[in-house]
Design a protein around this motif. Structure first.
Motif, PDB file in Angstrom:
ATOM      1  N   VAL A 190      37.320  36.922  30.916  1.00 23.79           N
ATOM      2  CA  VAL A 190      36.111  37.131  31.750  1.00 23.79           C
ATOM      3  C   VAL A 190      36.729  37.265  33.057  1.00 23.79           C
ATOM      4  O   VAL A 190      37.658  36.945  33.718  1.00 23.79           O
ATOM      5  N   LEU A 191      36.225  38.344  33.889  1.00 26.84           N
ATOM      6  CA  LEU A 191      36.648  38.877  34.996  1.00 26.84           C
ATOM      7  C   LEU A 191      35.819  39.306  35.974  1.00 26.84           C
ATOM      8  O   LEU A 191      34.742  39.971  35.578  1.00 26.84           O
ATOM      9  N   CYS A 192      36.056  38.646  37.122  1.00 29.69           N
ATOM     10  CA  CYS A 192      34.912  38.956  38.197  1.00 29.69           C
ATOM     11  C   CYS A 192      35.723  39.713  39.258  1.00 29.69           C
ATOM     12  O   CYS A 192      36.653  39.460  39.681  1.00 29.69           O
ATOM     13  N   ARG A 193      34.826  40.584  39.680  1.00 25.97           N
ATOM     14  CA  ARG A 193      35.357  41.455  40.992  1.00 25.97           C
ATOM     15  C   ARG A 193      35.971  40.740  42.279  1.00 25.97           C
ATOM     16  O   ARG A 193      36.972  41.152  42.642  1.00 25.97           O
ATOM     17  N   ASP A 194      35.135  39.562  42.433  1.00 28.15           N
ATOM     18  CA  ASP A 194      35.665  38.751  43.630  1.00 28.15           C
ATOM     19  C   ASP A 194      34.858  37.522  43.273  1.00 28.15           C
ATOM     20  O   ASP A 194      34.110  37.238  42.488  1.00 28.15           O
ATOM     21  N   LEU A 195      35.275  36.468  44.133  1.00 29.85           N
ATOM     22  CA  LEU A 195      34.867  35.111  44.026  1.00 29.85           C
ATOM     23  C   LEU A 195      33.378  34.792  44.278  1.00 29.85           C
ATOM     24  O   LEU A 195      32.621  34.166  43.593  1.00 29.85           O
ATOM     25  N   ASP A 196      32.676  35.807  44.957  1.00 30.26           N
ATOM     26  CA  ASP A 196      31.266  35.786  45.040  1.00 30.26           C
ATOM     27  C   ASP A 196      30.562  36.086  43.841  1.00 30.26           C
ATOM     28  O   ASP A 196      29.532  35.485  43.420  1.00 30.26           O
TER      29      ASP A 196
ATOM     30  N   GLY B 201      36.722  28.578  42.938  1.00 31.30           N
ATOM     31  CA  GLY B 201      37.776  29.345  43.362  1.00 31.30           C
ATOM     32  C   GLY B 201      38.516  30.380  42.328  1.00 31.30           C
ATOM     33  O   GLY B 201      39.322  30.961  42.627  1.00 31.30           O
ATOM     34  N   GLU B 202      37.999  30.021  41.146  1.00 33.60           N
ATOM     35  CA  GLU B 202      38.258  31.036  40.043  1.00 33.60           C
ATOM     36  C   GLU B 202      37.546  32.248  39.983  1.00 33.60           C
ATOM     37  O   GLU B 202      36.655  32.452  40.014  1.00 33.60           O
ATOM     38  N   GLN B 203      38.418  33.254  39.732  1.00 29.93           N
ATOM     39  CA  GLN B 203      37.929  34.573  39.629  1.00 29.93           C
ATOM     40  C   GLN B 203      37.703  35.106  38.223  1.00 29.93           C
ATOM     41  O   GLN B 203      37.123  36.174  37.814  1.00 29.93           O
TER      42      GLN B 203
ATOM     43  N   ILE C 217      44.894  42.533  36.857  1.00 33.52           N
ATOM     44  CA  ILE C 217      43.638  43.377  36.143  1.00 33.52           C
ATOM     45  C   ILE C 217      42.732  43.899  37.021  1.00 33.52           C
ATOM     46  O   ILE C 217      42.371  45.083  36.950  1.00 33.52           O
ATOM     47  N   VAL C 218      42.017  42.944  37.760  1.00 36.38           N
ATOM     48  CA  VAL C 218      41.239  43.356  38.762  1.00 36.38           C
ATOM     49  C   VAL C 218      41.648  44.584  39.575  1.00 36.38           C
ATOM     50  O   VAL C 218      40.826  45.684  39.761  1.00 36.38           O
ATOM     51  N   SER C 219      42.778  44.470  40.248  1.00 42.72           N
ATOM     52  CA  SER C 219      43.497  45.553  40.907  1.00 42.72           C
ATOM     53  C   SER C 219      43.442  46.594  40.326  1.00 42.72           C
ATOM     54  O   SER C 219      43.141  48.010  40.546  1.00 42.72           O
ATOM     55  N   SER C 220      43.959  46.886  38.847  1.00 48.92           N
ATOM     56  CA  SER C 220      43.915  48.011  38.066  1.00 48.92           C
ATOM     57  C   SER C 220      42.620  48.636  37.734  1.00 48.92           C
ATOM     58  O   SER C 220      42.572  49.948  37.743  1.00 48.92           O
ATOM     59  N   MET C 221      41.575  47.819  37.845  1.00 51.27           N
ATOM     60  CA  MET C 221      40.147  48.220  37.414  1.00 51.27           C
ATOM     61  C   MET C 221      39.720  48.826  38.820  1.00 51.27           C
ATOM     62  O   MET C 221      39.173  49.964  39.046  1.00 51.27           O
TER      63      MET C 221
ATOM     64  N   SER D  87      29.223  50.592  36.243  1.00 54.45           N
ATOM     65  CA  SER D  87      28.101  49.940  37.343  1.00 54.45           C
ATOM     66  C   SER D  87      28.093  48.314  37.283  1.00 54.45           C
ATOM     67  O   SER D  87      27.027  47.737  36.840  1.00 54.45           O
ATOM     68  N   THR D  88      28.996  47.618  37.417  1.00 51.24           N
ATOM     69  CA  THR D  88      29.314  46.243  37.364  1.00 51.24           C
ATOM     70  C   THR D  88      30.197  45.806  38.277  1.00 51.24           C
ATOM     71  O   THR D  88      30.810  46.360  38.801  1.00 51.24           O
ATOM     72  N   ASN D  89      30.197  44.448  38.476  1.00 51.91           N
ATOM     73  CA  ASN D  89      31.213  43.513  39.202  1.00 51.91           C
ATOM     74  C   ASN D  89      31.817  42.305  38.484  1.00 51.91           C
ATOM     75  O   ASN D  89      32.328  41.723  38.864  1.00 51.91           O
ATOM     76  N   TRP D  90      31.613  42.499  37.056  1.00 48.06           N
ATOM     77  CA  TRP D  90      32.060  41.626  36.217  1.00 48.06           C
ATOM     78  C   TRP D  90      32.073  42.321  34.928  1.00 48.06           C
ATOM     79  O   TRP D  90      31.528  43.161  34.450  1.00 48.06           O
TER      80      TRP D  90
END
Length: 817
Positions: free
Chosen positions: A500-506, A517-519, A544-548, A558-561
């Motif tokens: 499960v991956l979020c683009r940022d902490l927000d 504080g988990e992404q 993984i976030v960086s590669s995406m 069209s997503t941030n997760w």
């Protein structure tokens, strides 16, 4: 229907075996009321067949109707006394005399004209036998019932006279406005949630647009409390000119009297709320509790317009509103407004979309069934809110705060989970207990656990010499159930992992409700954290976030997760204890003992060259070779992991992202979309694959040859799936995937000597039906859980599916399959 009629005589019969036993009347009416209550809870038409001629005998029934917010009608048999006597004389089971009938008729006629005050909405008199014969029941829908309207809809929050923002929002939604009628080229329909008027600068214009669009059939409107107050004022009622009403009245003074009268009539005719789309959507100004939906009463109308208050007053002099949505458990989505908030948010399947345009916030719309929010900012602050609103506020949503504590009753005991793909799936109580143990002791943070992958069945047993599994059986299976194309993917030598991956902490905070504080998270197919080292997990996810980011996958989807279904290698990274306690001891013991046995037999053979010794030596040498193959097989899955550079992640499904569960895309889309970001980092591994036409002998041959090549090099084998993510066959859901494992890999599973003929013959009797059933049920549950999460259902509803998958894992199925 007979089931719709509850007869006091029938209830006497059920209680005492005698419909005429007057001593059983009290118990009979207790039963009658109980049945009526249960029917009314379900919203069913209920007819009480009893004498009911006295107000006191009707009182309990009318109160029951009030409790369940339903209207009461009376069908009155006001027949001549002579006919009543004549009919009674023909009934040998009735022994009361004429005075009883006379008294009944007198009581009826004394009280019949006061029935309206009792709460009976309408009376229907049947005064002759001919009236009775010709009477018919005509069913008409309640005004609130628009279940046959399925949309698509664009539901608009409180406008409050902000006409310019309204037209801007309509343009953004794709509507054209001509002569105040809003139309959409795709046939979409507007729903106004009320509070069209007051406080803003252009109340007449908003009314004109709403009225014209409703009459043109392109819009629906429910009343708000401000609309109700305005119509009362326009009808001459004594209403205080406060909360923006004075501005509306001043604006309406400039309009033609005919329009003002028309507006008053329009507002007065608005229905409190609507139930739409087969009961899946409810719209009301201030919300609607589950037990009020589709009901009609003064209480329901009041709740629809004003909500419910606690009776307290806050520091701003305003009533404290009761948060009904925090306890909502209904299946219908409820869309409402009334209370301005900084941003629209979901809570237990309800959403408030009043984002305070008139106070300088936004005018918002919810697109249904897409569940997409569309907003435009206010052009200016038109009024000051008595309760200050911080439109920049950001924090955990109400849903996330409520979901901090999950209820044991939502997952424990025997359960029936309804899924779109698999229908109703039963979870037995003993399996729930096992799942509860695993979830409470070992699981990751529950807010990350929105999906658990299903188990996977092997292909049918092969009868080719020396083989237990072979891809030809998998191709035959998919061909037999009507799947024209399959995709063969290399089966990795690792462990199943959900990422499960979020683009940022927000995003983690806003979408998943986590401020830790988990992404994101990486967990096993049973919900356990994959990494004990939090820093390693964070760095792993960041890669993984960086590669995406570099591949612009976030923009593509069209997503941030995103949720990925993956294989994490090496297998030893997670199965170290299994290696130490099971595989390695067996390999070491077999190697040591068989080496010594061979040495002893070799010496013995030198002293005695009998055929028996020679055969025993040959058998030992064969067993030693098989043991060595066993060790070589599991060692292929093991390499030392000293840092992240020693790990490899192979994603093969993009399960879900904002607004979408990607089961509607075929596996080629998944492979190609994953390839775009997987090639950006050496941590990520692109899964090799091959598409095979199940009816093409040559292509099937290529698939078999590829499997032989993979397994010949020591690979585990391949997974064969319908090219479409979900496939239906003659008997329902087709297996979402079949694994076909290589001959040497199966040595790890079934033991070093499984390929010996006597063992293969025994193993070929294995049954797959239970495993296949389990795989299909878990797949249906997994897809259901994802759909519920994407549709922003409460975490308890998502966890119902996740927990069910974990519970099914405790079913008694051969773990080697």
């Amino acid at each position: 229907m007979p089931t719709e009629v509850i007869s006091s005589d029938d209830c006497r019969g059920l209680i005492s075996d005698d419909e005429n036993n007057q001593e059983a009347t009290g118990d009979a009416f207790d039963l009658l009321r109980y049945i009526a209550r249960k029917r009314l809870e379900r919203g069913l038409l209920t007819v009480i067949d009893a004498t009911n001629v006295q107000p006191e005998s009707r009182k309990d029934m009318i109160q029951l109707a009030r409790d369940y917010h339903v209207m009461v009608y009376a069908i009155i048999f006001d027949l001549p006394e002579s006919i009543c006597h004549e009919r009674n004389e023909k009934r040998p089971d009735r022994h009361f005399g004429k005075p009883v009938v006379r008294n009944h008729l007198a009581a009826l006629r004394r009280g019949v004209y006061g029935m309206s005050k009792e709460g009976i909405r309408e009376k229907f008199f049947l005064r002759t036998p001919n009236d009775v014969e010709e009477a018919s029941i005509e069913r008409t829908k309640l005004w609130q019932d628009k279940r046959d309207e399925h949309g698509p809809f664009d539901i608009i929050g409180d406008v409050h006279g902000c006409y310019d923002e309204l037209t801007e929002l309509l343009a953004k939604l794709g509507y054209e406005v001509e002569s105040y009628v809003a139309t959409h080229k795709d046939g979409r329909k507007l729903i106004f949630l009320g509070d069209l008027v007051d406080r803003g600068p252009k109340t007449p214009e908003v009314l004109k647009l709403a009225m014209a669009s409703v009459r043109a059939g392109t819009a629906i409107c429910v009343p708000g409390n401000h609309d109700d107050k305005l119509q009362k004022k326009l009808h001459g009622r004594d209403v205080k000119l406060a909360h923006g009403l004075a501005e509306s009245m001043n604006q309406l003074k400039k309009e033609e009297p005919e329009f003002v009268q028309d507006a008053a009539k329009f507002l007065d005719g608005l229905i409190s709320h609507y139930v739409m789309d087969d009961g899946k959507l409810v719209v009301a100004h201030a919300g609607m509790k589950e037990n009020m939906q589709g009901r009609t009463s003064g209480v329901v109308r009041s709740f629809a317009m004003f909500g419910e208050t606690t009776g307290e007053i806050d520091e701003f002099g305003l009533p404290v509103r009761y948060n009904w949505a925090s306890e909502y458990r209904g299946r219908a989505k409820v869309v409402y407004g009334h209370t301005p908030i900084p941003y629209a948010e979901w809570l237990n399947g309800t959403i408030n979309i009043d984002t305070g345009c008139v106070f300088g916030g936004k005018l918002s719309a919810l697109r249904y069934p897409e569940m997409e929010l569309v907003s435009v900012p206010a052009h200016q602050v038109y009024a000051e809110s008595a309760r200050p609103i911080d439109f920049e506020a950001a924090g955990l949503s109400s849903q996330h705060q409520i979901d901090d504590v999950l209820d044991l009753e939502d997952v424990f005991g025997k359960r029936l989970v309804t899924t779109a793909l698999g229908g109703n799936i039963t979870i037995r109580e003993e399996n729930s207990s096992a799942a509860l143990e695993a979830m409470s002791r070992f699981a990751s943070n529950p807010k990350w656990l929105i999906y658990l992958p299903p188990t996977m069945s092997p292909s049918e047993t092969s009868y080719l010499e020396g083989y237990l599994e072979h891809p030809s059986q998998a191709f035959e299976y998919f061909s037999s159930v009507g799947v024209p194309q399959v995709i063969c993917e290399e089966k990795h030598m690792g462990s199943r992992a959900v990422v499960v991956l979020c683009r940022d902490l927000d995003v983690a905070k806003i979408r998943f409700g986590l401020e830790s504080g988990e992404q994101g998270a990486v967990y096993t197919r049973t919900g356990r954290r994959f990494f004990d080292d939090a820093a390693l997990e964070a760095a792993f996810l960041a890669r993984i976030v960086s590669s995406m980011d570099r591949a612009e996958t976030w923009e593509t989807l069209s997503t941030n997760w995103v949720i990925l279904d993956c294989e994490l290698m090496p297998w030893s990274a997670k199965a170290q204890e299994l290696l130490k306690k099971q595989y390695a001891p067996l390999g070491a013991a077999a190697g040591k003992s068989l080496t010594q046995e061979k040495e002893l037999l070799t010496k013995a053979a030198q002293l005695n060259d009998s055929p028996e010794f020679k055969a025993l030596l040959e058998r030992t040498e064969e067993r030693q070779e098989l043991a060595q193959r066993y060790v070589e097989s599991y060692l292929r899955y093991c390499w030392s992991v000293h840092s992240m550079e020693d790990l490899r992640l192979a994603p093969f499904h993009i399960l879900a992202s904002e607004g979408a569960v990607h089961s509607d895309k075929d596996h080629l889309w998944h492979m190609q979309t994953i390839s775009a970001f997987a090639k950006e980092d050496s941590l990520l591994f692109q899964t090799p694959y091959l598409v095979v036409d199940t009816g093409d002998e040559a292509r099937v041959g290529q698939g078999i040859a590829w499997w032989e090549e993979l397994t010949g090099k020591g690979g585990e084998g391949m997974v064969i799936k319908p090219l479409t993510f979900i496939a239906q066959g003659p008997k329902g859901l087709v297996q979402p995937a079949l694994k076909c494992r290589g001959r040497e890999y199966l040595r790890i599973i079934y033991g070093p000597e499984y390929t010996l003929p006597q063992h293969l013959d025994r193993l070929r009797k294995r049954g797959l039906s239970r495993k296949r059933s389990l795989a299909a049920r878990e797949f249906a549950l997994g897809m259901e859980g994802l759909q519920r999460f994407v549709q922003r259902e409460p975490l308890r509803r998502v966890h119902e599916c996740v927990f069910a998958v974990l519970a099914l894992e405790s079913e008694p199925v051969d773990p080697r399959l």
